[in-house]
Motif scaffolding. Structure first.
Motif, PDB file in Angstrom:
ATOM      1  N   LEU A 322       0.951 -12.103  37.283  1.00 51.93           N
ATOM      2  CA  LEU A 322       1.108 -13.468  36.783  1.00 51.93           C
ATOM      3  C   LEU A 322       0.410 -14.488  37.677  1.00 51.93           C
ATOM      4  N   THR A 323      -0.290 -14.014  38.686  1.00 50.69           N
ATOM      5  CA  THR A 323      -1.184 -14.882  39.462  1.00 50.69           C
ATOM      6  C   THR A 323      -2.648 -14.515  39.207  1.00 50.69           C
ATOM      7  N   ASP A 324      -2.884 -13.528  38.353  1.00 49.52           N
ATOM      8  CA  ASP A 324      -4.233 -13.051  38.042  1.00 49.52           C
ATOM      9  C   ASP A 324      -4.784 -13.858  36.865  1.00 49.52           C
ATOM     10  N   PRO A 325      -5.808 -14.684  37.063  1.00 54.29           N
ATOM     11  CA  PRO A 325      -6.339 -15.517  35.979  1.00 54.29           C
ATOM     12  C   PRO A 325      -6.761 -14.697  34.762  1.00 54.29           C
ATOM     13  N   ASP A 326      -7.395 -13.542  34.987  1.00 56.02           N
ATOM     14  CA  ASP A 326      -7.856 -12.732  33.848  1.00 56.02           C
ATOM     15  C   ASP A 326      -6.680 -12.272  33.000  1.00 56.02           C
ATOM     16  N   PHE A 327      -5.603 -11.835  33.631  1.00 53.12           N
ATOM     17  CA  PHE A 327      -4.419 -11.377  32.887  1.00 53.12           C
ATOM     18  C   PHE A 327      -3.821 -12.532  32.086  1.00 53.12           C
ATOM     19  N   LEU A 328      -3.689 -13.679  32.730  1.00 51.71           N
ATOM     20  CA  LEU A 328      -3.067 -14.816  32.056  1.00 51.71           C
ATOM     21  C   LEU A 328      -3.889 -15.295  30.869  1.00 51.71           C
ATOM     22  N   LEU A 329      -5.198 -15.430  31.069  1.00 53.54           N
ATOM     23  CA  LEU A 329      -6.056 -15.917  29.984  1.00 53.54           C
ATOM     24  C   LEU A 329      -6.183 -14.897  28.866  1.00 53.54           C
ATOM     25  N   GLU A 334      -4.753 -20.585  26.019  1.00 51.06           N
ATOM     26  CA  GLU A 334      -4.983 -21.745  26.881  1.00 51.06           C
ATOM     27  C   GLU A 334      -6.245 -21.557  27.723  1.00 51.06           C
ATOM     28  N   ARG A 335      -6.752 -22.680  28.276  1.00 54.12           N
ATOM     29  CA  ARG A 335      -8.049 -22.650  28.958  1.00 54.12           C
ATOM     30  C   ARG A 335      -7.962 -22.398  30.452  1.00 54.12           C
ATOM     31  N   THR A 336      -6.792 -22.618  31.047  1.00 53.69           N
ATOM     32  CA  THR A 336      -6.666 -22.437  32.498  1.00 53.69           C
ATOM     33  C   THR A 336      -5.512 -21.478  32.785  1.00 53.69           C
ATOM     34  N   PRO A 337      -5.540 -20.811  33.945  1.00 50.85           N
ATOM     35  CA  PRO A 337      -4.450 -19.887  34.279  1.00 50.85           C
ATOM     36  C   PRO A 337      -3.084 -20.565  34.310  1.00 50.85           C
ATOM     37  N   GLY A 338      -3.033 -21.807  34.834  1.00 52.08           N
ATOM     38  CA  GLY A 338      -1.755 -22.499  34.926  1.00 52.08           C
ATOM     39  C   GLY A 338      -1.164 -22.826  33.569  1.00 52.08           C
ATOM     40  N   LEU A 341       0.110 -19.692  31.941  1.00 58.57           N
ATOM     41  CA  LEU A 341       1.421 -19.265  32.437  1.00 58.57           C
ATOM     42  C   LEU A 341       2.540 -20.038  31.740  1.00 58.57           C
ATOM     43  N   VAL A 342       2.365 -21.347  31.604  1.00 60.33           N
ATOM     44  CA  VAL A 342       3.371 -22.171  30.926  1.00 60.33           C
ATOM     45  C   VAL A 342       3.495 -21.762  29.462  1.00 60.33           C
ATOM     46  N   ASP A 343       2.379 -21.428  28.838  1.00 60.44           N
ATOM     47  CA  ASP A 343       2.400 -20.970  27.444  1.00 60.44           C
ATOM     48  C   ASP A 343       3.235 -19.695  27.307  1.00 60.44           C
ATOM     49  N   LEU A 344       3.068 -18.750  28.224  1.00 61.55           N
ATOM     50  CA  LEU A 344       3.860 -17.511  28.186  1.00 61.55           C
ATOM     51  C   LEU A 344       5.344 -17.828  28.372  1.00 61.55           C
ATOM     52  N   PHE A 345       5.643 -18.741  29.274  1.00 68.76           N
ATOM     53  CA  PHE A 345       7.034 -19.125  29.495  1.00 68.76           C
ATOM     54  C   PHE A 345       7.639 -19.720  28.228  1.00 68.76           C
ATOM     55  N   GLU A 346       6.931 -20.621  27.600  1.00 66.90           N
ATOM     56  CA  GLU A 346       7.462 -21.278  26.401  1.00 66.90           C
ATOM     57  C   GLU A 346       7.633 -20.290  25.253  1.00 66.90           C
ATOM     58  N   ARG A 347       6.727 -19.322  25.162  1.00 69.11           N
ATOM     59  CA  ARG A 347       6.809 -18.348  24.059  1.00 69.11           C
ATOM     60  C   ARG A 347       7.887 -17.301  24.270  1.00 69.11           C
ATOM     61  N   TYR A 348       8.037 -16.823  25.494  1.00 72.82           N
ATOM     62  CA  TYR A 348       8.880 -15.653  25.734  1.00 72.82           C
ATOM     63  C   TYR A 348      10.240 -15.960  26.374  1.00 72.82           C
ATOM     64  N   VAL A 349      10.368 -17.149  26.990  1.00 71.84           N
ATOM     65  CA  VAL A 349      11.545 -17.354  27.846  1.00 71.84           C
ATOM     66  C   VAL A 349      12.494 -18.430  27.340  1.00 71.84           C
ATOM     67  N   GLU A 350      11.980 -19.603  26.989  1.00 70.18           N
ATOM     68  CA  GLU A 350      12.811 -20.794  26.771  1.00 70.18           C
ATOM     69  C   GLU A 350      14.048 -20.532  25.914  1.00 70.18           C
ATOM     70  N   GLU A 351      13.865 -19.909  24.766  1.00 75.90           N
ATOM     71  CA  GLU A 351      14.967 -19.760  23.820  1.00 75.90           C
ATOM     72  C   GLU A 351      16.097 -18.887  24.359  1.00 75.90           C
TER      73      GLU A 351
END
Length: 487
Positions: A322-329, A334-338, A341-351
């Motif tokens: 989750l710190t690897d830009p290639d994995f995140l992108l 989204e266009r940037t690793p950061g 990461l937030v996109d993955l959080f919103e999709r998989y975690v929030e609810e």
């Protein structure tokens, strides 16, 4: 109305001196027995008629006030002729005053034996059919006055909301915070990433923005030496409407000098636990049929939360992934690793975040006003609090380096130029304020509306805002109907 006037009553009467409210009467005499009421306790009360049951030369009225109701007994030979003739003209929804004495009926119901009636205000529009528990959602939001008359539970929601705000204010005052007011109309909008509403000042011939957050003004005050400051504020964001979003909403924002986000985490736990107790009587509440325990706060980094709630259909990644830009992108559009990461959080975690959960360590790309982590500068010292899948708070260690703040604003401008309408704008005066030195500080915003949703078990944000924004309705013809009723 003409007949009421003929009796000498004003259909829109005068001030009425009462001895008790209905809630006060129920609290003081609700447990008294018939024998204890035998001394004929004299009372005067006022309220709105909820029901009328006429039975020959007597009848019963249910009177409603402040969400509580009390029965009245009207008997022809117990009141003067004028009062009884008025009683025969009363409609459901009329506002009246009565004087009389308390007793218990054969069914043991606390009741006022009426000795005199007073007319206070005439209803002109009939209450909706089955108005005891009005359920038409559109009608409830659009005509909140009718909703409050019809649904006592609605009043309790807004009483609880008031207790929430009072608790937060009391707790912050006790900790030495100063309450202030900052501008709602601003020449530059800032303090959050959102689209603003735009208005125009005619005398100055300038466009202004309704504030999206009071943050930058409050931090100017920290620079000025107000070390602990807060504002309970209305914010305006030109965004969509949903069960969780209203374009006009209420936030508590507070700032404390000489602390950081970890200090704010501890303060947040104390504030929210006490708010739950003050507003509901306990730290455990029920929301959508499930328990929420404000004594039980979890703390996870954003990356830890993503790993914990990663879909079971996919191999669970290690933290370093989750710190690897290639994995995140690869796993996000989204266009940037950061931001990925937030996109993955919103999709998989929030609810899944039900009990109060503190999510900390956010990417710098989505946190233009937060201080970098010293050992991991691509992340910032920021946390959000989630309850029942709702984000209710956002906080961070404040960025107080003016040069770094300028760089962050420039990054936000680049995002705006690439099409991000919610990116932050450059605020030169705020940078100038930072140049005079802002102490290390922590800051936080708590959403009052969403917190109220959870503590009142309300499904929609519109249920906890007295007058939520709605599409305009068509002509309602009230003026014509009033002309028809004119004498």
């Amino acid at each position: 109305m003409a007949q009421i006037r003929e009796l000498g009553f004003d259909p829109y009467g005068q001030a009425f001196d009462f001895t008790h409210t209905i809630p006060q009467l129920l609290a003081e005499y609700g447990a008294k027995t018939s024998d204890e009421l035998s001394s004929h306790v004299q009372v005067r009360i006022a309220g709105r008629i909820q029901t009328i049951r006429r039975m020959g030369k007597a009848g019963f009225i249910t009177l409603l006030q402040s969400g509580e109701k009390l029965q009245l007994y009207v008997k022809r030979d117990a009141v003067d002729e004028r009062s009884y003739r008025l009683y025969e003209l009363l409609d459901i929804g009329d506002l009246i005053g009565v004087s009389g004495y308390l007793f218990r009926t054969k069914t043991n119901e606390l009741t006022i034996h009426v000795e005199q009636l007073f007319f206070l205000s005439k209803i002109l529009l009939a209450m909706p059919e089955k108005w005891h528990g009005l359920e038409d959602v559109e009608l409830r939001y659009r005509q909140r006055y009718l909703d409050l008359i019809s649904n006592p539970d609605v009043r309790r929601v807004f009483v609880t909301r008031s207790k929430i705000i009072a608790s937060l204010r009391r707790q912050l005052d006790a900790r030495g915070f100063l309450e202030v007011e900052t501008p709602m109309m601003q020449p530059l909008y800032g303090g959050a990433t959102a689209r603003p509403f735009i208005t125009h000042h005619n005398a100055l011939d300038i466009d202004l923005y309704l504030r999206i957050a009071p943050e930058l003004y409050l931090k100017r005050l920290v620079v000025g030496g107000i070390d602990r400051v807060y504002e309970i504020n209305r914010n305006f964001r030109n965004e969509g409407i949903s069960t969780r979003h209203n374009p006009e909403f209420t936030m508590l924002e507070f700032y404390q000098a000489y602390t950081d986000y970890r200090g704010m985490i501890e303060l947040s736990k104390e504030l929210l636990t006490q708010v739950a107790i003050d507003a509901t009587g306990g730290a455990q509440v029920t929301f959508e049929g499930r328990r929420v325990d404000f004594h039980n706060f979890r703390q996870l980094s954003m990356r830890e939360a993503i790993i914990e709630y990663w879909p079971s259909s996919q191999p669970k990644p290690r933290v370093e992934k989750l710190t690897d830009p290639d994995f995140l992108l690869h796993h996000s559009k989204e266009r940037t690793p950061g931001t990925a990461l937030v996109d993955l959080f919103e999709r998989y975690v929030e609810e899944h975040l039900w009990d109060p959960t503190i999510i900390y360590d956010f990417p710098v790309e989505v946190s233009p006003l937060s201080k970098n982590k010293r050992d991991e500068p691509e992340f910032v010292e920021r946390f959000e609090i989630y309850v029942a899948g709702l984000e209710i708070a956002n906080a961070f260690t404040e960025l107080n380096d003016p040069q770094e703040q300028r760089r962050r604003f420039e990054l936000q401008l680049a995002r705006k130029e690439s099409g991000d309408e919610e990116a932050h704008v450059m605020d030169e005066d705020y940078i100038r304020a930072l140049c005079y030195g802002m102490p290390p500080a922590g800051g936080e915003g708590i959403g009052i509306d969403r917190l109220t949703m959870i503590l009142t078990d309300s499904k929609s944000i519109r249920d906890v805002i007295l007058f939520p924004l709605l599409r305009p309705e068509g002509p309602i013809g009230i003026a014509d109907r009033l002309r028809d009723l004119a004498p």
